[in-house]
Design an enzyme around this catalytic site. Structure first.
Site, mmCIF file in Angstrom:
data_model
loop_
_atom_site.group_PDB
_atom_site.id
_atom_site.type_symbol
_atom_site.label_atom_id
_atom_site.label_comp_id
_atom_site.label_asym_id
_atom_site.label_seq_id
_atom_site.Cartn_x
_atom_site.Cartn_y
_atom_site.Cartn_z
ATOM 1 N N HIS A 74 0.843 -1.206 0.000
ATOM 2 C CA HIS A 74 0.000 0.000 0.000
ATOM 3 C C HIS A 74 0.877 1.256 0.000
ATOM 4 C CE1 HIS A 74 -2.875 -2.857 2.094
ATOM 5 N NE2 HIS A 74 -3.608 -2.420 1.084
ATOM 6 N N GLN A 128 -8.170 -8.077 -10.603
ATOM 7 C CA GLN A 128 -8.931 -6.919 -10.122
ATOM 8 C C GLN A 128 -8.560 -5.671 -10.923
ATOM 9 O OE1 GLN A 128 -9.673 -5.855 -5.834
ATOM 10 N NE2 GLN A 128 -7.947 -4.498 -6.122
ATOM 11 N N ARG A 170 -3.512 -10.299 4.375
ATOM 12 C CA ARG A 170 -3.864 -11.643 4.861
ATOM 13 C C ARG A 170 -2.638 -12.434 5.341
ATOM 14 N NH1 ARG A 170 -8.147 -11.287 0.691
ATOM 15 N NH2 ARG A 170 -10.140 -11.482 1.783
#
Ligand code: PAF
Length: 303
Positions: free
Chosen positions: A37, A152, A186
């Site tokens: 990120h 995605q 995760r």
């Protein structure tokens, strides 16, 4: 840094910022930020105004998936956002994003079918719906996504094109731990043994790259060896390993110039995904550094 929770307030902020002629870069996240990120935020910081959303989106989780247990740590996320000089953190409530009677989803056909679409059939319509909503609320000029979620990113690029969102979609390279594991929120689910076991994924990717570099082009041949590497790891259970066309994401038999190797593997109960582009061309991953109006028409591509 300002935290906005209200949808109208976010829209008004963006209207005002755009009226001032400023470029808004947007990084959508589900929080629990990691270095992957951070690389998106660093890219976004190159523009006038950087907005990051933190919203764990219920509609992209299947009924037996980890929506409730998905890791959350707002305090830490806000600290990282400050460090990365984010201007606005948009953090709406589920009840405001999905009020009673919400019925609209976005289906990007074909691209959603293969890979993660096989085992998570409603996942991408939830992703596309929330990203479309966030685009309408944050009104960015540029939106930045990680290539770890390659499917995605492809779906969002397609949705933006098909639905005429006037937004450049930028893809940023996968960020890996020193030992090769792709960064993911995760990863925090993995215990020490599973963390070791998870390295089979990077070993498999390395195997495929080596075979490709030595001239292998038959995908069955590559996939057979890649599966072997993963299956050697007792704690692993393959969801899928596929080599597909980089544009259509359909399975291919022979690699011509470029292909996507995409992997989803359970390590214990944790489902991890990873990918790499197998390419003839030694193209460095290009990153956009300056935004101009003409870029909008061309539609920037990073792979
Ligand atoms: O990649 C993610 O974190 C999510 O899928 C996204 C794009 C923020 C939508 O909820």
């Amino acid at each position: 840094m300002r935290i906005i929770k209200d949808i109208k307030e976010m829209q008004m902020f963006s209207d005002k910022t755009r009226k001032q002629g400023k470029i808004i870069a947007f990084v959508p996240t589900m929080g629990f930020l990691h270095d992957g990120h951070k690389s998106l935020l660093k890219e976004g910081r190159k523009y006038d105004c950087l907005v990051m959303s933190i919203f764990v989106n219920p509609t992209q989780f299947g009924p037996n998936e980890d929506y409730n247990s998905y890791p959350r740590d707002m305090e830490r996320d806000l600290r990282i956002a400050e460090e990365e000089k984010v201007d606005i953190v948009f953090n709406p409530e589920v009840k405001d994003m999905y009020p009673d009677g919400f019925k609209t989803y976005v289906e990007v056909k074909d691209l959603s079918k293969n890979l993660c679409g096989l085992s998570r059939p409603s996942h991408f319509q939830g992703v596309a719906a929330i990203v479309a909503k966030l685009f309408n609320i944050v009104k960015p000029n540029i939106a930045i996504f990680g290539q770890k979620d390659f499917q995605q990113m492809s779906i969002i690029k397609k949705m933006a094109r098909d639905l005429n969102f006037d937004i450049d979609i930028i893809g940023m390279p996968i960020v890996r731990e020193k030992d090769g594991l792709a960064m993911s929120s995760r990863n925090t689910y993995l215990n020490t043994k599973e963390r070791d076991a998870s390295l089979c994924i990077y070993r498999a990717i390395t195997k495929a790259k080596n075979m490709f570099n030595k001239g292998a082009r038959d995908t069955d041949e590559i996939l057979k060896e890649v599966r072997k590497v993963i299956e050697l790891e007792a704690a692993s259970k393959i969801d899928y390993i596929k080599i597909c066309d980089i544009e259509t994401l359909e399975d291919i038999k022979i690699i011509k110039n470029k292909a996507l190797l995409a992997i989803a593997v359970f390590i214990g109960k944790t489902r991890l995904i990873d990918n790499c582009v197998l390419s003839d061309m030694i193209t460095p991953i290009t990153k956009k550094t300056n935004y101009t109006d003409s870029d909008k028409e061309i539609g920037f591509k990073s792979v």
